[in-house]
Design an enzyme around this catalytic site. Sequence first.
Site, short mmCIF file in Angstrom:
data_model
loop_
_atom_site.label_atom_id
_atom_site.label_comp_id
_atom_site.label_asym_id
_atom_site.label_seq_id
_atom_site.Cartn_x
_atom_site.Cartn_y
_atom_site.Cartn_z
N ASP A 57 0.85 -1.30 -0.05
CA ASP A 57 0.10 -0.15 0.03
C ASP A 57 0.85 1.24 0.10
O ASP A 57 1.99 1.14 -0.04
CB ASP A 57 -0.82 0.11 1.21
CG ASP A 57 -2.12 -1.02 1.17
OD1 ASP A 57 -2.50 -1.30 0.01
OD2 ASP A 57 -2.49 -1.51 2.23
N TYR A 129 7.17 -9.83 6.97
CA TYR A 129 7.13 -8.24 7.17
C TYR A 129 7.50 -8.11 8.65
O TYR A 129 7.57 -8.82 9.40
CB TYR A 129 5.56 -7.91 7.12
CG TYR A 129 4.74 -7.64 5.95
CD1 TYR A 129 4.92 -6.58 5.23
CD2 TYR A 129 4.31 -8.89 5.20
CE1 TYR A 129 4.20 -6.46 3.78
CE2 TYR A 129 3.54 -8.80 4.02
CZ TYR A 129 3.61 -7.71 3.36
OH TYR A 129 2.86 -7.62 2.14
#
Length: 264
Positions: A57, A129
């Site tokens: 994003d 992540y």
Amino acid sequence: MEEQLKKRYFVELAYKGTNFHGWQIQPNAISVQEVLNKALSTVLREEIETVGCGRTDTGVHATNFFAHYDTITEITTDNQPKSENKLQITHERLVKAVNALVGYEIAIKRFIKVDAEAHARFDAISRSYEYHVYFEKNPFKLETAYLLTNRPNVVVMNEAALVIMEHTDFSCFSKSNTQTFTNNCKITRAEWIEVEGGLVFHITADRFLRNMVRAIVGTLLEVGKGNLTINNVQEILDSKNRSNAGESVPAAGLFLTTISYLYL
């Protein structure tokens, strides 16, 4: 010149996502994919369209990212003889040339020749992540970490993370209307690690839903602040309702750090 057959290559890269509207090409907004496509097309003198290992994003960073593309230009080594019937470029020259065009916020690491059916997104077997949190105001971390003025309880956050790992349906942490075929994921690591001046949340899974990591971090921080209990986390997961989970934390602290393949 005989007709050239296209070959498939992976490109490994890293990028700071602050000034990009994510990886994927967007109308009227700059993206990493758009910049990379233009650079490769310019250097190789053919239309190049990359396919990424996933989509990040706006404002999210990647220290490890892969994309694939098809080309008629063969990548060679410096000592490999040049063919009269093939379009060729050395690996070193290609890396330097593309890096010169993508700007300082994107770094091209290497190109890898793969099978024609290899796929940067669908062949990935796991993704990892990190989410970075810091506790003292620091202008140099403004775009790469999330400032918390009060330290959360790391022990209970890790206990809650273990509860999350026991589940596979993460509808409660997913953006709505994402058109995914399933909200099931297999998480193999979810852990907060204390570092100097802050915390880093590590999470690894076979796949992730849109906004999933930031929603998980936001929920775990609510546990660490004492606003949610371990039982509340269980109830949120069972509800499969995004509105019951914590708010998503800012994108600045999120990094895609590892994409794993069986053949790389």
